[in-house]
Motif scaffolding. Structure first.
Motif, PDB file in Angstrom:
ATOM      1  N   ARG A  56       0.836  -1.213   0.000  1.00  0.00           N
ATOM      2  CA  ARG A  56       0.000   0.000   0.000  1.00  0.00           C
ATOM      3  C   ARG A  56       0.861   1.249   0.000  1.00  0.00           C
ATOM      4  O   ARG A  56       0.572   2.223  -0.707  1.00  0.00           O
ATOM      5  N   GLU A  57       1.917   1.251   0.793  1.00  0.00           N
ATOM      6  CA  GLU A  57       2.798   2.414   0.850  1.00  0.00           C
ATOM      7  C   GLU A  57       3.483   2.657  -0.490  1.00  0.00           C
ATOM      8  O   GLU A  57       3.648   3.813  -0.909  1.00  0.00           O
ATOM      9  N   ARG A  58       3.871   1.602  -1.174  1.00  0.00           N
ATOM     10  CA  ARG A  58       4.497   1.761  -2.479  1.00  0.00           C
ATOM     11  C   ARG A  58       3.490   2.306  -3.492  1.00  0.00           C
ATOM     12  O   ARG A  58       3.812   3.177  -4.291  1.00  0.00           O
ATOM     13  N   GLU A  59       2.262   1.795  -3.421  1.00  0.00           N
ATOM     14  CA  GLU A  59       1.219   2.288  -4.325  1.00  0.00           C
ATOM     15  C   GLU A  59       0.967   3.783  -4.083  1.00  0.00           C
ATOM     16  O   GLU A  59       0.838   4.569  -5.018  1.00  0.00           O
ATOM     17  N   VAL A  60       0.918   4.182  -2.818  1.00  0.00           N
ATOM     18  CA  VAL A  60       0.718   5.597  -2.479  1.00  0.00           C
ATOM     19  C   VAL A  60       1.897   6.439  -2.964  1.00  0.00           C
ATOM     20  O   VAL A  60       1.725   7.538  -3.509  1.00  0.00           O
TER      21      VAL A  60
END
Length: 225
Positions: free
Chosen positions: A135-139
């Motif tokens: 999720r952090e990478r997607e954000v």
């Protein structure tokens, strides 16, 4: 609990003792072995084809049972495969849709409706960490692509659910700043500082403090991928 334990290692045998521990973690009954066999039979009936023909989805091994399904039938396997494919992409435009497909497989916390203490906290926490990293990478990618406004409510919800996850706080403060909401960005930084001091007795990380100083000084920000 039986299905969850088998699905975690789809295609690989799981010992009977491990399955019994998952179902009866504290005090297995004397009939545990026989009851386990009954649960396996019931699970086989549940895993039937649309035509109503039973499939050998749960097979006995010398010491236990194995879930014999195509790996793509298990969301966790699909999630990990998509995240791995995303990690080797050299462009964010190719990486982002793979991450989003992976994250779409999550419909809530892992094993939220499975009460076995044997799956908690180790297994659940590990899976949650995998989800948060993806999720952090997607954000991070979406910030680079300029989707600041869309991300703010999503990040606010993630921070509320994971209050000690500083990476999410950093992304939220950055998104607010890039969206021209400096006062809110500074207020959220202060909230994080107080939370870390009260909960852990620590200060924000150097990266977070640098972001704070850049906001105060009005220096331009760049997002990295």
């Amino acid at each position: 609990m039986l299905l969850a334990t088998l699905a975690l290692r789809v295609g690989k045998p799981v010992e009977r003792d491990e399955l019994i521990t998952a179902i009866w973690p504290d005090d297995p009954p004397p009939s545990a072995q026989a009851t386990l066999r009954g649960y396996v039979k019931r699970l086989r009936r549940v895993l039937m084809t649309g035509a109503g023909e039973e499939i050998s989805a749960v097979r006995a091994t010398d010491g236990g049972y194995v879930l014999c399904l195509p790996e793509d039938n298990v969301d966790l396997v699909r999630f990990r495969r998509l995240v791995a494919l995303a990690a080797v992409r050299r462009d964010v435009y190719g990486e982002l849709p793979l991450l989003q497909r992976a994250l779409a497989l999550w419909r809530g916390p892992a094993f939220v409706d499975v009460s076995s203490p044997a799956l908690r906290p180790g297994v659940v926490n590990t899976l949650h960490e995998e989800y948060l990293r993806a999720r952090e990478r997607e954000v991070e990618i979406r910030l680079r692509l300029g989707q600041y406004g869309w991300l703010i409510p999503e990040l606010a919800a993630l921070v509320a659910d994971n209050p000690l996850r500083e990476t999410l706080w950093y992304q939220l403060v950055l998104a607010l700043h890039l969206n021209g909401r400096q006062a809110e960005a500074l207020a959220h930084y202060e909230s994080l500082r107080e939370l870390l001091a009260d909960s852990l007795g620590t200060d924000p990380s150097p990266l977070m403090r640098d972001l704070h100083q850049r906001i105060l000084s009005g220096k331009p920000m760049r997002t990295a991928c």
